[in-house]
Design a protein around this motif. Structure first.
Motif, PDB file in Angstrom:
ATOM      1  N   VAL A   1      41.185  43.111  37.975  1.00 61.94           N
ATOM      2  CA  VAL A   1      40.342  42.858  39.133  1.00 61.94           C
ATOM      3  C   VAL A   1      39.410  44.045  39.306  1.00 61.94           C
ATOM      4  O   VAL A   1      39.852  45.176  39.519  1.00 61.94           O
ATOM      5  CB  VAL A   1      41.183  42.643  40.402  1.00 61.94           C
ATOM      6  N   ILE A   2      38.107  43.798  39.193  1.00 63.00           N
ATOM      7  CA  ILE A   2      37.131  44.885  39.297  1.00 63.00           C
ATOM      8  C   ILE A   2      36.355  44.839  40.612  1.00 63.00           C
ATOM      9  O   ILE A   2      35.633  45.779  40.936  1.00 63.00           O
ATOM     10  CB  ILE A   2      36.148  44.874  38.110  1.00 63.00           C
ATOM     11  N   ARG A   3      36.486  43.737  41.332  1.00 64.68           N
ATOM     12  CA  ARG A   3      35.789  43.645  42.604  1.00 64.68           C
ATOM     13  C   ARG A   3      36.484  42.651  43.512  1.00 64.68           C
ATOM     14  O   ARG A   3      36.911  41.588  43.065  1.00 64.68           O
ATOM     15  CB  ARG A   3      34.334  43.205  42.402  1.00 64.68           C
ATOM     16  N   THR A   4      36.606  43.023  44.785  1.00 64.89           N
ATOM     17  CA  THR A   4      37.080  42.112  45.821  1.00 64.89           C
ATOM     18  C   THR A   4      35.990  42.008  46.880  1.00 64.89           C
ATOM     19  O   THR A   4      35.478  43.025  47.343  1.00 64.89           O
ATOM     20  CB  THR A   4      38.378  42.619  46.458  1.00 64.89           C
ATOM     21  N   GLY A   5      35.619  40.798  47.209  1.00 60.71           N
ATOM     22  CA  GLY A   5      34.560  40.604  48.195  1.00 60.71           C
ATOM     23  C   GLY A   5      35.050  39.823  49.398  1.00 60.71           C
ATOM     24  O   GLY A   5      35.688  38.776  49.249  1.00 60.71           O
ATOM     25  N   ASN A   6      34.777  40.344  50.580  1.00 58.82           N
ATOM     26  CA  ASN A   6      35.114  39.633  51.812  1.00 58.82           C
ATOM     27  C   ASN A   6      33.949  38.731  52.205  1.00 58.82           C
ATOM     28  O   ASN A   6      32.805  39.180  52.298  1.00 58.82           O
ATOM     29  CB  ASN A   6      35.411  40.625  52.938  1.00 58.82           C
ATOM     30  N   VAL A   7      34.244  37.464  52.424  1.00 59.68           N
ATOM     31  CA  VAL A   7      33.229  36.493  52.797  1.00 59.68           C
ATOM     32  C   VAL A   7      33.084  36.426  54.319  1.00 59.68           C
ATOM     33  O   VAL A   7      31.984  36.384  54.850  1.00 59.68           O
ATOM     34  CB  VAL A   7      33.569  35.100  52.234  1.00 59.68           C
TER      35      VAL A   7
ATOM     36  N   ALA B   1      37.420  34.734  39.602  1.00 60.42           N
ATOM     37  CA  ALA B   1      36.249  34.630  38.733  1.00 60.42           C
ATOM     38  C   ALA B   1      36.309  35.673  37.623  1.00 60.42           C
ATOM     39  O   ALA B   1      36.835  36.761  37.788  1.00 60.42           O
ATOM     40  CB  ALA B   1      34.981  34.822  39.567  1.00 60.42           C
ATOM     41  N   ASN B   2      35.736  35.318  36.480  1.00 57.95           N
ATOM     42  CA  ASN B   2      35.746  36.214  35.328  1.00 57.95           C
ATOM     43  C   ASN B   2      34.420  36.904  35.094  1.00 57.95           C
ATOM     44  O   ASN B   2      34.342  37.829  34.302  1.00 57.95           O
ATOM     45  CB  ASN B   2      36.118  35.430  34.069  1.00 57.95           C
TER      46      ASN B   2
ATOM     47  N   GLU C   1      37.368  39.263  38.155  1.00 55.69           N
ATOM     48  CA  GLU C   1      38.167  39.851  37.091  1.00 55.69           C
ATOM     49  C   GLU C   1      37.324  40.099  35.843  1.00 55.69           C
ATOM     50  O   GLU C   1      36.425  39.319  35.516  1.00 55.69           O
ATOM     51  CB  GLU C   1      39.311  38.889  36.759  1.00 55.69           C
ATOM     52  N   HIS C   2      37.619  41.184  35.135  1.00 52.07           N
ATOM     53  CA  HIS C   2      36.967  41.484  33.853  1.00 52.07           C
ATOM     54  C   HIS C   2      38.011  42.123  32.937  1.00 52.07           C
ATOM     55  O   HIS C   2      38.680  43.079  33.317  1.00 52.07           O
ATOM     56  CB  HIS C   2      35.788  42.434  34.057  1.00 52.07           C
TER      57      HIS C   2
END
Length: 199
Positions: A31-37, A2-3, A26-27
């Motif tokens: 990659v500015i954030r990784t989220g675990n679902v 995602a952007n 992504e920004h």
């Protein structure tokens, strides 16, 4: 990938590995954030939730399929029916594949707040939905519970007086479960407070 930080969950591109589901945001090409679902370490917790909602082998509603860990445990209890509401298109496809040989399973595609009001009443309801309006669940679920139904939900809180699903605290039974969690970004600590609400 995602952007935009504000991307809705259903629009995120998820990555599926054996031990977790995650996404990256992504920004400006980074990659500015990784989220675990969801992660495999939750197995012990998911079994406990499944055992609650399958207390009488009746009709079960599960909100959020994730990795299918809780769904597997629910199926091991052989419920009369097992209805699953899932929002994310990638997870929906995996849920449909999983359900192909399970005649007691119904997969419902969509937002639980739109789909649940169309449904009947259940003997057990389990709520574990990512990036959603948790507080609404406690307000709405009573319309979908049979007499003596049991309801349970994912509980990030480690405080006994902080249940964020809008259930009266006196109605919530909390059972501590010792866990060993991998680094995840959504749950810390070694004790999970398993919530149970009896109707």
């Amino acid at each position: 990938m995602a952007n935009l930080i504000g991307t809705k969950f259903r629009d995120l591109e998820l990555v599926f590995e054996d031990n977790k589901i995650y996404y990256e945001i992504e920004h400006d090409g980074k990659v500015i954030r990784t989220g675990n679902v969801m992660m495999r370490w939750e197995d012990k917790i998911m079994k406990a939730h499944a055992d609650i909602v399958c207390h009488n082998g009746g009709d079960v509603l599960e909100i959020g399929f994730g990795m299918g860990i809780s769904a597997d445990h629910i199926q091991s209890n052989n419920p009369r029916s097992h209805t699953i509401i899932e929002l994310h298109p990638q997870i929906i496809e995996k849920a449909k594949e999983w359900a192909q040989d399970k005649p007691n399973v119904t997969i419902i595609e969509g937002d639980w707040m739109e789909e649940m009001p169309k449904l009947g009443k259940y003997d057990g309801v389990f709520f574990d939905n990512y990036m959603t309006r948790f507080k609404k669940f406690g307000q709405l679920v009573a319309n979908h519970t049979k007499n003596d139904a049991k309801v349970t939900f994912w509980n990030n809180s480690r405080l006994e007086n902080s249940i964020y699903h809008r259930f009266p605290l006196e109605k919530v039974k909390l059972t501590p479960i010792e866990v060993s969690s991998d680094p995840n970004g959504y749950f810390t600590g070694n004790t999970y407070l398993l919530p149970e609400v009896q109707y």
